[in-house]
Design an enzyme around this catalytic site. Structure first.
Site, short mmCIF file in Angstrom:
data_model
loop_
_atom_site.label_atom_id
_atom_site.label_comp_id
_atom_site.label_asym_id
_atom_site.label_seq_id
_atom_site.Cartn_x
_atom_site.Cartn_y
_atom_site.Cartn_z
N LYS A 79 16.72 20.11 21.24
CA LYS A 79 16.95 18.95 22.37
C LYS A 79 18.33 18.88 22.79
O LYS A 79 19.44 18.97 22.13
CB LYS A 79 16.34 17.56 22.01
CG LYS A 79 15.01 17.67 21.20
CD LYS A 79 14.52 16.30 20.85
CE LYS A 79 13.15 16.22 19.96
NZ LYS A 79 13.45 16.40 18.65
N HIS A 112 16.48 15.06 25.56
CA HIS A 112 16.36 14.08 24.54
C HIS A 112 16.04 12.60 24.93
O HIS A 112 15.14 11.86 24.39
CB HIS A 112 17.42 14.07 23.38
CG HIS A 112 17.10 13.54 22.03
ND1 HIS A 112 17.81 14.25 20.75
CD2 HIS A 112 16.27 13.02 21.47
CE1 HIS A 112 17.26 13.89 19.68
NE2 HIS A 112 16.10 13.07 20.35
P1 NDP Z 1 7.52 10.01 10.73
O1 NDP Z 1 6.56 8.99 11.49
O2 NDP Z 1 7.18 11.40 10.89
O3 NDP Z 1 7.83 9.42 9.34
C1 NDP Z 1 8.41 9.89 8.50
C2 NDP Z 1 8.49 8.96 7.39
O4 NDP Z 1 7.07 8.83 6.71
C3 NDP Z 1 9.60 9.34 6.22
O5 NDP Z 1 10.10 8.13 5.80
C4 NDP Z 1 8.55 9.78 5.05
O6 NDP Z 1 9.27 9.86 4.01
C5 NDP Z 1 7.38 9.23 5.46
N1 NDP Z 1 5.95 10.23 5.17
C6 NDP Z 1 5.94 11.51 5.42
N2 NDP Z 1 4.72 12.00 5.23
C7 NDP Z 1 4.03 10.81 4.47
C8 NDP Z 1 2.76 10.87 3.83
N3 NDP Z 1 1.85 11.77 3.69
N4 NDP Z 1 2.48 9.66 3.12
C9 NDP Z 1 3.35 8.37 3.32
N5 NDP Z 1 4.62 8.59 3.95
C10 NDP Z 1 4.96 9.91 4.37
O7 NDP Z 1 8.93 9.93 11.59
P2 NDP Z 1 10.11 10.61 12.23
O8 NDP Z 1 10.64 9.65 12.87
O9 NDP Z 1 10.53 11.63 11.21
O10 NDP Z 1 9.16 11.57 13.26
C11 NDP Z 1 8.79 12.79 13.23
C12 NDP Z 1 9.64 13.79 14.12
O11 NDP Z 1 9.84 13.54 15.40
C13 NDP Z 1 10.95 13.58 13.73
O12 NDP Z 1 11.59 14.35 12.41
C14 NDP Z 1 11.74 14.36 14.83
O13 NDP Z 1 11.53 15.76 14.79
C15 NDP Z 1 10.90 13.82 15.91
N6 NDP Z 1 11.51 12.49 16.70
C16 NDP Z 1 11.93 12.59 17.82
C17 NDP Z 1 12.61 11.43 18.63
C18 NDP Z 1 12.80 11.56 20.01
O14 NDP Z 1 13.54 10.76 20.46
N7 NDP Z 1 12.54 12.60 20.54
C19 NDP Z 1 12.88 10.27 17.82
C20 NDP Z 1 12.44 10.37 16.34
C21 NDP Z 1 11.73 11.33 15.97
P3 NDP Z 1 9.69 11.09 2.85
O15 NDP Z 1 10.54 12.07 3.60
O16 NDP Z 1 10.41 10.49 1.81
O17 NDP Z 1 8.37 11.90 2.69
#
Ligand code: NDP
Length: 279
Positions: A79, A112
């Site tokens: 992005k 982004h």
């Molecule tokens: P998510 O909704 O993917 O949540 C991630 C969190 O959930 C982490 O704390 C992780 O913990 C936990 N988690 C993951 N799998 C499980 C499970 N099976 N059970 C319970 N908890 C779980 O949030 P993200 O913000 O990371 O969103 C996904 C992706 O979207 C980002 O990584 C990024 O690539 C993108 N994004 C884009 C944005 C934008 O502005 N375009 C903004 C934000 C995100 P743990 O790691 O400890 O397992």
């Protein structure tokens, strides 16, 4: 490779196809990104979602280079940082991302944030069209665009985005924005599909019962809810067992009553920034 992967691909408005389930690397250091993207690739994930501002493109690139996977099996997204808006800045930003990723092209390059106070996203978009035509990005799209921002691209640019990546999870289902963009052929990608760890999935009303009925976890039920609506998801996790859990979501179907029950969780609650305010 896990039995559940590779994920099905869905069509974009430019003729390319995107794996509906991928892996996100927000809030992950470069070294950790190298480890977890390597593990995700080993688990069968082929779609990786990163961004310049995550600071981990090099780690993602090292993971890709360390695995012997044909390039055309991979789907890599990065992005444009909002500080790099503008035609010339954008023309410099993608080659720099490609260098960090160690790639000749990305499958998807996204704006982004619209950063409307900068009033430069249309100029950035024209650079995106040029870089797509030059082969540096197969597909181009946006994130966090509201209808007012999409409407400007409709009137001032040649190409509509292939995707709009927006905050979307059961508490913030984005019905109005989806109703605007999906008839235009813009695929919706859900960021924070699991609520970014900001609420406890197991405690969402009714979810434990649905999960028990299908023999799935709360996270799997929520990912199924996204996938059944045609949304693209890339949950982030640093834990190997959760990578496998999050991919094991193609062997159950939520019925209409369950989908309706999950739809009732929508409270319009954003957990991230408002797109008009992130400049
Ligand atoms: P998510 O909704 O993917 O949540 C991630 C969190 O959930 C982490 O704390 C992780 O913990 C936990 N988690 C993951 N799998 C499980 C499970 N099976 N059970 C319970 N908890 C779980 O949030 P993200 O913000 O990371 O969103 C996904 C992706 O979207 C980002 O990584 C990024 O690539 C993108 N994004 C884009 C944005 C934008 O502005 N375009 C903004 C934000 C995100 P743990 O790691 O400890 O397992």
């Amino acid at each position: 490779m896990s039995a559940a992967l590779p994920a099905p691909r869905i069509a974009l408005n430019d003729g390319h196809r995107i794996p509906q389930l991928g892996f996100g690397v927000f809030q992950v250091s470069p070294d950790e990104a190298e480890r977890i993207v390597g593990e995700a690739l080993d688990a069968g994930y082929r779609h990786i979602d990163t961004a310049m501002i995550y600071g981990n493109e090099e780690g993602v690139g090292r993971a890709i280079a360390s695995r012997d996977i044909p390039r055309d099996e991979l789907f890599i997204t990065t992005k444009l940082f909002r500080g790099d808006h503008g035609h010339n800045n954008a023309l410099r930003a993608l080659p720099a991302s490609l260098e960090r990723l160690g790639l000749d092209y990305v499958d998807l390059y996204l704006i982004h944030w619209p950063a409307p106070a900068r009033n430069a996203y249309v100029d950035s978009w024209r650079a995106f069209e040029q870089m797509r035509n030059e082969g540096l990005a197969r597909s181009i799209g946006v994130c966090n665009f509201l209808p007012e921002h999409l409407a400007r691209l409709q009137s001032d640019a040649e190409t509509l985005p292939a995707v709009n990546q927006i905050e979307l999870h059961p508490l913030f289902a984005q019905r109005d924005l989806r109703a605007y963009q999906e008839p235009l052929g813009i695929v919706t990608e859900s960021w924070a599909p699991l609520g970014q760890g900001k609420y406890v999935l197991d405690e969402l009303p009714g979810i434990a019962e649905i999960a028990r009925r299908h023999g799935k976890s709360a996270a799997q039920v929520i990912l199924g809810w996204h996938l059944q609506q045609g949304l693209v998801v890339f949950p982030k996790t640093v834990r190997r067992e959760r990578m496998i859990e999050n991919a094991d979501v193609f062997d159950f179907v939520l019925d209409d009553a369950e989908m309706a029950q999950l739809a009732r969780l929508d409270s319009g609650t954003r957990i991230g920034a408002h797109p008009r305010e992130r400049n």
